[in-house]
Enzyme design. Structure first.
Site, PDB file in Angstrom:
ATOM      1  N   ASN A  52      70.139 -25.667 111.910  1.00  0.00           N
ATOM      2  CA  ASN A  52      70.588 -26.966 111.736  1.00  0.00           C
ATOM      3  C   ASN A  52      71.756 -27.168 110.858  1.00  0.00           C
ATOM      4  O   ASN A  52      72.247 -28.028 111.152  1.00  0.00           O
ATOM      5  CB  ASN A  52      69.300 -27.593 110.889  1.00  0.00           C
ATOM      6  N   ARG A  67      62.691 -22.643  99.175  1.00  0.00           N
ATOM      7  CA  ARG A  67      62.365 -22.333  97.835  1.00  0.00           C
ATOM      8  C   ARG A  67      62.051 -24.224  97.571  1.00  0.00           C
ATOM      9  O   ARG A  67      62.859 -25.082  98.042  1.00  0.00           O
ATOM     10  CB  ARG A  67      63.431 -22.154  96.852  1.00  0.00           C
ATOM     11  N   LEU A  97      62.340 -27.256  95.108  1.00  0.00           N
ATOM     12  CA  LEU A  97      63.164 -27.274  94.131  1.00  0.00           C
ATOM     13  C   LEU A  97      62.417 -27.966  92.749  1.00  0.00           C
ATOM     14  O   LEU A  97      61.350 -28.647  92.946  1.00  0.00           O
ATOM     15  CB  LEU A  97      64.245 -28.818  94.270  1.00  0.00           C
ATOM     16  N   ASN A 124      65.939 -33.301 103.411  1.00  0.00           N
ATOM     17  CA  ASN A 124      65.256 -32.190 104.003  1.00  0.00           C
ATOM     18  C   ASN A 124      64.892 -32.577 105.432  1.00  0.00           C
ATOM     19  O   ASN A 124      64.611 -33.578 105.991  1.00  0.00           O
ATOM     20  CB  ASN A 124      64.258 -31.771 103.091  1.00  0.00           C
ATOM     21  N   HIS A 129      61.916 -31.434 108.373  1.00  0.00           N
ATOM     22  CA  HIS A 129      60.592 -30.745 108.341  1.00  0.00           C
ATOM     23  C   HIS A 129      60.169 -30.857 109.826  1.00  0.00           C
ATOM     24  O   HIS A 129      60.133 -31.773 110.459  1.00  0.00           O
ATOM     25  CB  HIS A 129      59.580 -31.396 107.492  1.00  0.00           C
ATOM     26  N   GLN A 138      65.320 -31.445 118.660  1.00  0.00           N
ATOM     27  CA  GLN A 138      65.117 -32.889 118.115  1.00  0.00           C
ATOM     28  C   GLN A 138      65.645 -32.855 116.728  1.00  0.00           C
ATOM     29  O   GLN A 138      66.484 -33.700 116.303  1.00  0.00           O
ATOM     30  CB  GLN A 138      63.795 -33.422 118.124  1.00  0.00           C
ATOM     31  N   GLU A 139      65.364 -31.700 115.940  1.00  0.00           N
ATOM     32  CA  GLU A 139      65.893 -31.631 114.699  1.00  0.00           C
ATOM     33  C   GLU A 139      67.452 -31.447 114.596  1.00  0.00           C
ATOM     34  O   GLU A 139      67.965 -32.141 114.004  1.00  0.00           O
ATOM     35  CB  GLU A 139      65.667 -30.238 114.059  1.00  0.00           C
TER      36      GLU A 139
HETATM   37  C1  GRF Z   1      63.644 -25.540 110.835  1.00  0.00           C
HETATM   38  O1  GRF Z   1      62.382 -25.614 111.536  1.00  0.00           O
HETATM   39  C2  GRF Z   1      63.299 -26.687 109.654  1.00  0.00           C
HETATM   40  O2  GRF Z   1      62.633 -27.911 110.214  1.00  0.00           O
HETATM   41  C3  GRF Z   1      62.398 -26.086 108.678  1.00  0.00           C
HETATM   42  O3  GRF Z   1      63.137 -24.811 108.583  1.00  0.00           O
HETATM   43  C4  GRF Z   1      63.703 -24.327 110.064  1.00  0.00           C
HETATM   44  C5  GRF Z   1      65.223 -23.938 109.767  1.00  0.00           C
HETATM   45  O4  GRF Z   1      65.763 -23.703 111.038  1.00  0.00           O
HETATM   46  N1  GRF Z   1      62.834 -26.857 107.301  1.00  0.00           N
HETATM   47  P1  GRF Z   1      67.196 -23.099 110.736  1.00  0.00           P
HETATM   48  O5  GRF Z   1      67.463 -22.176 110.052  1.00  0.00           O
HETATM   49  O6  GRF Z   1      68.015 -24.417 110.643  1.00  0.00           O
HETATM   50  O7  GRF Z   1      67.439 -22.542 112.271  1.00  0.00           O
END
Ligand code: GRF
Length: 212
Positions: free
Chosen positions: A25, A102, A104, A118, A120, A184-185
């Site tokens: 990400n 972690r 917060l 964040n 998720h 999608q993220e």
């Molecule tokens: C992702 O699936 C995100 O949604 C979750 O932790 C994962 C992180 O993946 N919070 P990356 O380190 O960004 O590849």
């Protein structure tokens, strides 16, 4: 506090990314910045894990990185106080949690209210917490997805900025579903940050409005 309306600033933003793992990400956000899609720069990539792959990638990309070992601090609050100090030193406008494992402390959240995001891997408020993709599979839902939200004291419960939906197929494994969600993220996280620094996000109570 709750009744106040928050509007995100229209400016060239200064972002800190906090991560604990592979950093895909983080890379999607950085790529969107390099492509000129987000009006911001990443001024710090921080990790609580010395060997986080994402930290390594950030170094390779020439970004400033910082690792602090939680074991060197007497409490979670002291640890977070130090991180906040580092963020303030760099005039950070937005903190992006990207696989930061972690929780917060309220101290941290208070210092950056409406300025921590964040991502998720589920459609919140369904399946908060760890292993969201497995939770969705085990429950038998037909759709899941990803959520970008502002961070509040309560885990995975802050105002929702953007969500994306993906189908869950009956022979999905945790891996196949996670991969579909991750795609999608990588789209919605940069999009949320883009809107933030276009001054288009308005938070009223627990609702986020996207201004035209
Ligand atoms: C992702 O699936 C995100 O949604 C979750 O932790 C994962 C992180 O993946 N919070 P990356 O380190 O960004 O590849």
């Amino acid at each position: 506090m709750e009744n106040k309306v928050f509007t995100s600033p229209k400016k060239k933003g200064r972002i800190a990314v906090l991560l604990s793992g592979r950093g895909s990400n983080f890379m999607a956000i950085h790529d969107a910045i390099l492509a000129g899609k987000i009006n911001a720069e990443i001024v710090l990539v921080f990790s609580n894990k010395k060997d986080a792959r994402g930290l390594q990638i950030a170094k390779e990309r020439g970004l400033e990185t910082l690792f602090l070992d939680p074991k060197d601090f007497p409490s979670r609050e002291e640890y977070d106080k130090r991180i906040v100090e580092e963020l303030k030193k760099r005039d950070v406008d937005l903190v992006c949690l990207a696989g930061y494992m972690r929780i917060l402390t309220p101290y941290f959240v208070n210092q950056y209210r409406n300025r921590i995001m964040n991502i998720h891997p589920a459609l919140l408020p369904s399946f908060p917490g760890l292993h969201a993709q497995k939770q969705a599979l085990d429950y038998g839902v037909k759709f899941s997805g990803a959520t970008v939200h502002f961070v509040t004291e309560e885990v995975d419960a802050g105002p929702i900025i953007i969500q994306a939906v993906v189908p869950v197929f009956q022979y999905d494994t945790e891996e196949t579903l996670s991969a579909r969600i991750l795609e999608q993220e990588h789209k919605i996280y940069p999009e949320a940050i883009k809107l933030f620094f276009e001054g288009k996000l308005e938070v009223r109570g627990r609702k986020v409005y996207i201004r035209e």
